[in-house]
Design an enzyme around this catalytic site. Structure first.
Site, PDB file in Angstrom:
ATOM      1  N   GLY A   1       1.684  -6.533   8.207  1.00  0.00           N
ATOM      2  CA  GLY A   1       2.138  -6.935   6.881  1.00  0.00           C
ATOM      3  C   GLY A   1       3.580  -7.401   6.843  1.00  0.00           C
ATOM      4  N   ALA A   2       4.489  -6.573   7.301  1.00  0.00           N
ATOM      5  CA  ALA A   2       5.913  -6.878   7.164  1.00  0.00           C
ATOM      6  C   ALA A   2       6.257  -8.208   7.828  1.00  0.00           C
ATOM      7  CB  ALA A   2       6.746  -5.752   7.766  1.00  0.00           C
TER       8      ALA A   2
ATOM      9  N   ILE B   1      14.769  -4.399  11.689  1.00  0.00           N
ATOM     10  CA  ILE B   1      14.442  -3.426  10.648  1.00  0.00           C
ATOM     11  C   ILE B   1      14.860  -4.035   9.302  1.00  0.00           C
ATOM     12  CG2 ILE B   1      14.867  -1.092   9.764  1.00  0.00           C
ATOM     13  CD1 ILE B   1      13.221  -1.290  12.425  1.00  0.00           C
TER      14      ILE B   1
ATOM     15  N   PRO C   1      16.219  -0.126   6.347  1.00  0.00           N
ATOM     16  CA  PRO C   1      16.201   1.159   7.068  1.00  0.00           C
ATOM     17  C   PRO C   1      15.594   2.290   6.254  1.00  0.00           C
ATOM     18  CG  PRO C   1      18.345   0.103   7.270  1.00  0.00           C
ATOM     19  CD  PRO C   1      17.552  -0.725   6.294  1.00  0.00           C
TER      20      PRO C   1
ATOM     21  N   GLU D   1       2.466   1.951  12.031  1.00  0.00           N
ATOM     22  CA  GLU D   1       1.571   2.682  12.923  1.00  0.00           C
ATOM     23  C   GLU D   1       2.273   3.212  14.160  1.00  0.00           C
ATOM     24  OE1 GLU D   1      -1.214  -0.605  12.717  1.00  0.00           O
ATOM     25  OE2 GLU D   1      -2.734   0.823  12.061  1.00  0.00           O
TER      26      GLU D   1
ATOM     27  N   ILE E   1       0.834  -1.209   0.000  1.00  0.00           N
ATOM     28  CA  ILE E   1       0.000   0.000   0.000  1.00  0.00           C
ATOM     29  C   ILE E   1       0.866   1.256   0.000  1.00  0.00           C
ATOM     30  CG2 ILE E   1      -1.997  -1.153   0.977  1.00  0.00           C
ATOM     31  CD1 ILE E   1      -1.227  -0.021   3.715  1.00  0.00           C
ATOM     32  N   GLY E   2       2.049   1.098  -0.571  1.00  0.00           N
ATOM     33  CA  GLY E   2       2.951   2.237  -0.673  1.00  0.00           C
ATOM     34  C   GLY E   2       4.025   2.221   0.393  1.00  0.00           C
TER      35      GLY E   2
END
Ligand SMILES: Cc1cc2nc3c(=O)[nH]c(=O)nc-3n(C[C@H](O)[C@H](O)[C@H](O)COP(=O)(O)OP(=O)(O)OC[C@H]3O[C@@H](n4cnc5c(N)ncnc54)[C@H](O)[C@@H]3O)c2cc1C
Ligand code: SF4
Lengths: 328, 726
Positions: free
Chosen positions: B512-513, B607, B610, B683, B469-470
Site C-alpha cells: 500500500g504505502a 520511512i 516515523p 508485515e 485499514i488503520g
C-alpha cells in the site's frame, strides 16, 4: 437473544416474590447476559436485584467482615478493611477479569458464575451441565482446562472464580434469603458442590434463594498471604491453576494455614490435608514440599491436563513460599 | 525537488490527519453510513462439519414479527459457482453461497434471516430448524489425513543443487519439525456491509481492503457488469488479510437486498469471524539444516504440510524465506495440502513469512547452538546479496547491519551461550535473536489530484480507491501531496475507498504505502509540470502553486498520475529486512514467562512518517508475541467446531504481556524499489518475532519449543534438551 421480560426489584420481598423457575436474578450481568447471548441460559424473566440494600461492606461478628452480595468486585477488592485484613481476598479478586468487568460484577454473581468449559458454551455440542442427559463432551474430548480432582463421569468441569478460591482459604459463610421469607447460612465449603450425577447444579442453593451477604471468618492471614494465578497471559485470562495461601506464623511456627486451589475441580478446592499438615510445623521448603505432595498425590488428571499435576504442585509450594516471605 | 521548509511533508512524524475523526467517533465505518429503510440480515451457520441438509423448517422463524425473509439454498438466487473444485482462491474469486444442500465445514453459512431489526433477525435465525444427513467421518485432523496430501496447483517443488549431497557434506545436521496453529485475523472492526440492489445495480458500504477486487468478485458472482457495482470503504477497522477477498456475507447481503427490495445490513459476529472470514492455516514445517563446523551452510530444506477446504485451495508460502534469506547451495522448499472440513484458509499478516520465519529462524538457532557459534555470527557468515531462488541481486539488503546495530542496542554481548546460566531468583533469563525479511511488492496504481484556488491558498484533494485499514494511509498520502505540491498538509484532503475513484491494488501485502505514494507523487508532479509547461516557465524559476494557478488563470485544475514497477524493479529482488531481539524471563517452576525487552531494527526503505511506521512495527511485534504467548484457534476433534469462540478464549496479548520495545529504522535509499524508495513495513514487524522469543526461551531454559503457542502448560511439560547442562 430470546425475548424476556424485565423487572426491577427494590426490596428483597419484591425480588423473592417475582421469582419463578424460569426467572433469573440479575446482578452485574457479566456472566448471565453473555450466556443469554450464547443461548445457553434462556430465562423468560430477569429480576434486577442491584437496587436492593445489600451493597455495603460492614464489620461482622468476631472481628470478621460482611460483604454485601450486591457490592461490586472492584469496590470489595479495594475496600480499606479488605485490603488491610484480607489482602489475600483483595489480591485474588484483582487478578480476575478486567477493571471494567470487576466494576460491574457483584459478589453474589461471582459465586454463581458458571464454568468456562467450551462444551457448555456451544449449544450444538453435548453437555450434561447445560442439557442434562446429553452427555459430557469434555470427558473424552478437549479437557486441557478441566478438573483433576473430584469430577464424575457426568462432568469434569471446573469452577472458574478467583474470588472463591480466596474465600475457601480464608473461611466464610454465605447468607441467603429463602422464598418463604426466612434466611439461612451456608458454610462456604458446602456452597459449591461436586458434579456427581447432577452436574447441572453448581451449588447447594435452592431455586429462588437470594444471596444477600458473604460473612468472612475473622482475619488470620493479613501478614502472610499470596494468590498465585498461572494463566496464559498476564491479565484478562482465567487461571489454568491458581493457589490461595494464607499462613499465620507465631514465633517461627505455623499456627494456622488456609489453602485452596482454583480451576482444578468443580468447586474451589480446599487443601484440607495440607492445611492440617502445616499447622504446628515450621515454614520450611521441606514442609511446603510435603504439604503439596500430600494433596497432589490424589490428583487424577484427564487425557489433556496432566500438566496440571506438576503445575499445581509447584504452584502450592511457590504460593506458600511467597506467603511466608512476604513481610508484614 | 524536496522542500526543506515543509514541516508536513514526507518523512515528518506528523499526527494522523484522520486521527481527530476517529477519536471523536466521526470516521464512518461501513455500517455507520445512514441508509434509509435498511433492514438486517443474520447469517445462520451449519452445526455439522460434513454432510447434507435434508430438511429445513422455517415456519417458526417466519411467524415472528418483523421477519421479512428466510433465505436458504431452497429459495436463494442462482449464482455463478466454481467450475473447478478446488478453486485456487484469490482476491477476485467468486463467492457462491447458499447454492446447495451440501455442508463442507462446521459454521458454513446455510441460511440468512432478514428482519426489520437486528434483534429480530438474530432471534429468528436461531429458530430455523435444519436436519442433516451427517457424514460420520469428516476430515478434521491434519495428522490423520496426511495420506491425502497433494501438491497445490501453483506451488511447484523448488530445488536448488542437491539437498542430500549438501546434507552429507555437513558436519552437523538439524532435522526437526515445527508446528504453528490455526490463528484468526480478528480485526477490531467486524466484517460488515450495507448493500443496496437497484435495478441490477449494486451499491455497498462494505469493510474491504481492496475495493476494486470486491467489485470484480461481486459482478462475477452475480454475473452483472462491473460498472454496475460500487463499493465504499472509507474507513476500515483493521483487516490483517481477512478483508482482502470478498467473503460470503457480502454476497448474502447483496442477494438479500435484491430479494427483499430494501437495503440489507449484515454484520458478521465475532463468533462467526472464526468460521466465515478466513484463517491462518495450521502448518507442520519440517526443517533440515546442514552446516560445516565453521558455520558455512551446506543444505537447507523446508517442507510444509497444511490444509485447505474441500472447495477452495490456499497455501501460505511458509518456505518463501528459506529460498532467499541465506547463501546455501543446496535448497529444497515444498508444499503439500490436505483437504479438511474446515473453512478455506487465507492470508493473515505476512502470510508464509510470519510462520515460515518461526521455523527457519528457530532452526538456524538450533544449528548455531550445535556449532557452539554465536547465532548472529552464524547468520552473518551465510549472508547473501543475491536472491539465489530468483537469481537476481537484492535491490538493497541491510540484514547484516540490522543484526549488528541491533546487537549493540540490545546489549547482546551480555548473553550467555549456555542455557540456564543467567538467573535472577526464580527466573531463568534468556536472550534470543532472529533475522527478518519481507517482500516489498509494488503494483500498478492510479491517483487523481484536484487543485482548487481559494484566495492565495491552494487546497488539494487526492482521490484513489485505496483503503486505509488503520495503518495510516490517509496520513502518508496527504504528506506525499504536501511534499510534491509544496503546500502544508492542512490544505490536503484525501478521499479513499470509493470504487469510482482511480484504481489501486488496495491495502494488503505491505504494498500500500509504496504503491499509493508513488502514484500520488506522479499525479502531483504531473499537475505542477503541466501548469508550468502551459506557461513556459523556466526550470530555475520557483513558482508557488497558488501563483501557478493564477498565471494559468485557473481556479481549479485536475491531474492524474500512475506508478508501476520499473524494469529495474523486475530485475531485482526487492525486500525489507530486519532483526529481532528479545529478552525473556521464565519462571523455573510454573511455566509462566515474561517478555521483558524487545529491540527491532528494520531497513525498510524511506520511512514516510516515523510515527505511523513505529505504530506498524509495535503492532507487528505485539502480534508476533501473540503467536508465541497464546494465540490459537482450537478445533474440537469430533465435531469440527472451534472451541475458542470469542476473545475470552482466543487470547491475544494484553498490555501487561508486552515488553519495553525499542524500534530502530536504518536509513535506506532504494530507488530501485520505486522512485520514492518506499518499502512496506506492515508485515516486516511480525516476521520472525516468534522465533526470537522462542530462541530466548531456549537460552533461558534449555527447552526447545517447536510448537506454537508456547503456553505455560507446554513449557512445564517440556524436557530440557539432552545436551544442555541443567
Ligand atoms: C471475559 C471475562 C473474563 C473473566 N475473567 C475472570 C477471571 O479471570 N476470574 C474470575 O474469577 N472471574 C472472571 N470473570 C467472571 C466474572 O467474575 C463474573 O462474570 C462475575 O463475577 C459475575 O458477577 P455478576 O454480578 O456480573 O453476575 P451475573 O452475571 O449478574 O449473575 C451470575 C449468576 O448469578 C445469579 N445471581 C447474581 N446475583 C445473585 C444473588 N445475589 N443471589 C442469587 N443469585 C444471584 C444470576 O441469576 C446468574 O445466574 C470473567 C468474566 C468475563 C466476561
Ligand atoms: S465437563 Fe461438564 S460442563 Fe463440560 S461438557 Fe462435560 S458436562 Fe458439560
Amino acid at each position: 437473544m430470546r425475548p424476556f421480560t424485565y423487572t426491577s426489584a427494590t426490596t428483597k420481598e419484591q425480588a423473592l416474590q417475582a421469582f419463578h423457575p424460569n426467572a433469573h436474578y440479575l446482578g452485574g450481568g457479566t456472566n448471565l447476559v453473555d450466556l443469554m447471548k450464547e443461548d445457553v441460559e434462556r430465562p423468560d424473566q430477569l429480576i434486577n436485584i442491584n437496587n436492593l440494600s445489600y451493597s455495603k461492606i460492614t464489620a461482622g461478628a468476631n472481628g470478621g467482615l460482611t460483604l454485601g452480595a450486591m457490592a461490586r468486585n472492584a469496590e470489595t477488592a479495594n475496600h480499606r478493611d479488605v485490603r488491610t485484613n484480607y489482602p489475600l481476598l483483595s489480591m485474588a479478586m484483582l487478578s480476575a477479569a478486567t477493571a471494567q468487568i470487576r466494576n460491574m460484577a457483584s459478589n453474589g454473581g461471582n459465586l454463581l458464575q458458571r464454568t468456562r468449559c467450551p462444551y457448555f458454551f456451544e449449544t450444538s455440542m453435548p453437555c450434561n451441565k447445560r442439557e442434562p442427559g446429553s452427555g459430557c463432551g469434555a470427558k473424552n474430548g478437549m479437557n486441557a482446562v478441566h478438573a483433576i480432582f473430584g469430577y464424575s463421569d457426568k462432568c469434569v468441569a471446573v469452577h472458574p472464580s478467583d474470588m472463591c478460591v480466596a474465600l475457601a482459604a480464608i473461611g466464610a459463610t454465605v447468607e441467603v434469603q429463602q422464598p418463604g421469607g426466612s434466611s439461612r447460612l451456608i458454610d462456604f465449603n458446602d456452597f459449591h458442590r461436586l458434579p456427581g450425577d447432577q452436574p447441572e447444579k453448581d451449588t447447594t442453593l435452592q431455586p429462588g434463594e437470594l444471596i444477600t451477604a458473604i460473612h468472612l471468618a475473622p482475619p488470620s492471614f493479613a501478614d502472610h498471604y499470596y494468590y498465585l494465578k498461572i494463566r496464559e497471559r498476564s491479565s484478562y485470562a482465567f487461571a489454568l491453576v491458581s493457589v490461595a495461601a494464607g499462613l499465620q506464623i507465631n514465633n517461627g511456627t505455623i499456627t494456622k494455614a488456609g489453602l485452596a486451589m482454583g480451576c482444578v475441580a468443580h468447586k474451589p478446592w480446599k487443601l484440607i490435608k495440607a492445611e492440617a499438615y502445616l499447622a504446628g510445623k515450621q515454614p520450611t521448603q521441606a514442609n511446603f514440599d510435603a504439604a503439596a505432595d500430600l494433596e497432589m498425590n490424589d490428583a487424577k488428571p484427564l487425557q489433556e491436563n496432566k500438566y496440571k499435576v506438576e503445575m499445581g504442585r509447584n504452584a502450592i509450594v511457590r504460593a506458600l513460599t511467597q506467603a511466608f516471605d512476604r513481610k508484614a | 525537488m524536496p522542500n526543506i521548509k515543509n514541516k508536513t511533508g514526507v518523512g515528518q512524524a506528523i499526527d494522523r490527519v484522520e486521527g481527530h475523526l476517529k477519536v471523536m467517533g466521526m470516521a464512518k465505518y461501513s455500517t455507520e453510513f445512514p441508509v434509509k429503510n435498511k433492514v438486517y440480515g443474520q447469517g445462520i451457520n451449519s452445526t455439522i462439519a460434513k454432510g447434507e441438509i435434508v430438511s429445513i423448517d422455517t415456519s417458526e422463524a417466519e411467524k415472528l414479527p418483523g421477519v421479512l425473509k428466510v433465505i436458504t439454498y431452497k429459495n436463494a438466487e442462482k449464482l455463478n459457482t466454481f467450475d473447478q473444485v478446488p478453486t485456487a482462491i484469490s482476491t477476485t474469486t467468486i463467492a457462491p453461497v447458499l447454492q446447495s444442500n451440501k455442508v463442507h465445514y462446521y459454521g458454513e453459512y446455510i441460511g440468512l434471516v432478514v428482519a426489520e431489526t437486528f434483534e429480530q433477525a438474530q432471534h429468528a435465525a436461531r429458530l430455523v430448524k435444519f436436519e442433516y444427513r451427517k457424514d460420520p467421518n469428516p476430515a478434521i485432523h491434519l495428522d490423520k489425513h496426511e495420506g491425502k496430501a497433494y501438491k497445490p496447483k501453483d506451488m511447484e517443488d523448488y530445488v536448488l543443487g542437491n539437498l542430500e549431497a549438501g546434507l552429507s557434506a555437513a558436519d552437523e545436521v538439524v532435522d526437526v519439525t515445527y508446528t504453528t496453529p490455526i490463528e484468526h485475523q480478528h480485526p477490531m472492526e467486524l466484517h460488515a456491509i450495507i448493500a443496496t440492489w437497484d435495478n441490477g445495480k449494486v451499491m455497498a458500504y462494505a469493510t474491504q481492503q481492496m475495493v476494486n477486487d470486491a467489485t470484480i468478485a461481486i459482478s462475477d458472482t452475480f454475473q452483472i457488469p462491473k460498472k454496475n457495482v460500487r463499493i465504499i470503504s472509507a474507513f476500515v477497522g483493521g483487516g490483517f488479510g481477512s478483508k482482502l477477498n470478498t467473503e460470503r456475507h457480502v454476497i448474502m447481503a447483496v442477494m438479500a437486498a435484491k430479494m427483499v427490495g430494501k437495503p440489507v445490513q449484515v454484520t458478521v459476529t465475532r463468533h462467526q469471524m472464526f468460521t466465515n472470514t478466513g484463517l491462518r492455516q495450521f502448518n507442520i514445517q519440517k526443517m533440515k539444516v546442514g552446516a560445516k563446523k565453521d558455520g558455512t551452510l551446506t543444505a537447507l530444506a523446508h517442507e510444509t504440510l497444511s490444509h485447505t477446504s474441500p472447495t477452495q485451495e490456499f497455501q501460505e508460502p511458509c518456505g518463501q524465506v528459506t529460498k532467499m534469506l541465506y547463501k546455501v547451495p543446496n535448497n529444497r522448499v515444498t508444499y503439500r495440502l490436505v483437504p479438511l472440513n474446515i473453512q478455506t484458509p487465507f492470508a493473515m499478516r505476512a502470510p508464509g513469512e510470519a510462520t515460515g520465519s518461526f521455523a527457519l529462524e528457530s532452526a538456524m538457532d538450533e544449528m548455531a547452538w550445535k556449532l557452539k557459534m554465536d547465532p548472529i555470527d552464524f547468520r552473518i557468515k551465510n549472508d547473501t546479496q543475491v536472491d539465489l531462488s530468483e537469481k537476481k541481486p537484492f535491490s538493497s539488503r541491510l540484514l547484516v547491519e540490522c543484526l549488528r546495530i541491533g546487537a549493540e542496542k540490545f546489549g547482546w554481548k551480555e548473553r550467555s551461550m549456555e542455557p540456564r546460566t543467567k538467573r535472577n531468583g526464580n527466573w531463568l533469563i534468556g536472550y534470543g535473536v532472529s533475522a527478518a525479511s519481507r517482500q516489498a511488492p509494488y503494483q500498478k496504481t492510479n491517483a487523481k489530484v484536484i487543485l482548487a484556488l481559494e484566495g492565495n491558498k491552494v487546497n488539494a484533494t487526492v482521490r484513489m480507491d485505496g483503503t486505509d485499514i488503520g495503518t495510516g494511509s490517509y496520513t502518508i498520502i496527504a504528506q506525499t501531496a504536501s511534499e510534491y505540491l509544496k503546500i502544508p498538509v492542512e490544505q490536503v484532503t484525501v478521499e479513499l475507498g470509493d470504487s469510482e475513484f482511480p484504481v489501486t491494488p488496495g491495502s494488503g501485502g505491505s504494498w500500500g504505502a509504496a504503491s499509493y505514494c508513488n502514484a500520488v507523487m506522479a499525479a502531483c508532479e504531473n499537475a505542477v509540470k503541466t501548469l508550468r509547461e502551459n506557461r513556459n516557465i523556466k526550470e530555475e524559476e520557483e513558482v508557488p502553486l497558488a501563483k501557478l494557478l493564477k498565471r494559468n488563470q485557473l481556479k481549479q485544475f485536475e491531474a492524474d498520475g500512475s506508478a508501476e514497477p520499473s524494469k529495474e524493479f523486475n530485475d531485482h529482488s526487492v525486500y525489507s529486512f530486519g532483526a529481532n531481539f528479545s529478552e525473556v524471563w521464565v519462571d523455573k517452576d510454573t511455566g509462566m514467562y515474561r517478555i521483558k525487552r524487545m529491540v527491532n531494527v528494520g531497513a525498510a526503505g524511506k520511512i514516510l512518517n516515523p510515527k505511523t511506521a513505529y505504530g506498524q512495527i509495535i503492532g507487528g511485534l505485539t502480534m508476533g508475541a501473540g503467536m508465541v504467548i497464546a494465540e490459537q484457534s482450537r478445533i474440537e476433534p469430533n465435531f469440527g467446531n472451534f472451541i475458542t469462540r470469542s476473545f475470552a478464549d482466543y487470547h491475544v496479548p494484553v498490555n501487561l504481556d508486552m515488553a519495553n520495545i525499542e524500534v530502530v529504522f536504518l536509513p535506506e535509499d532504494d530507488k530501485i524499489a520505486n522512485k520514492m524508495g518506499v518499502k512496506g513495513i506492515g508485515e516486516l514487524g511480525i516476521t520472525s518475532v516468534a522465533a526470537s522469543i522462542a530462541n530466548a526461551i531456549f537460552n533461558a531454559t534449555g527447552k526447545r519449543m517447536r510448537e506454537l503457542p508456547i503456553t505455560p502448560e507446554k513449557l512445564i511439560s517440556a524436557a530440557v534438551e539432552p545436551n544442555v547442562a541443567s
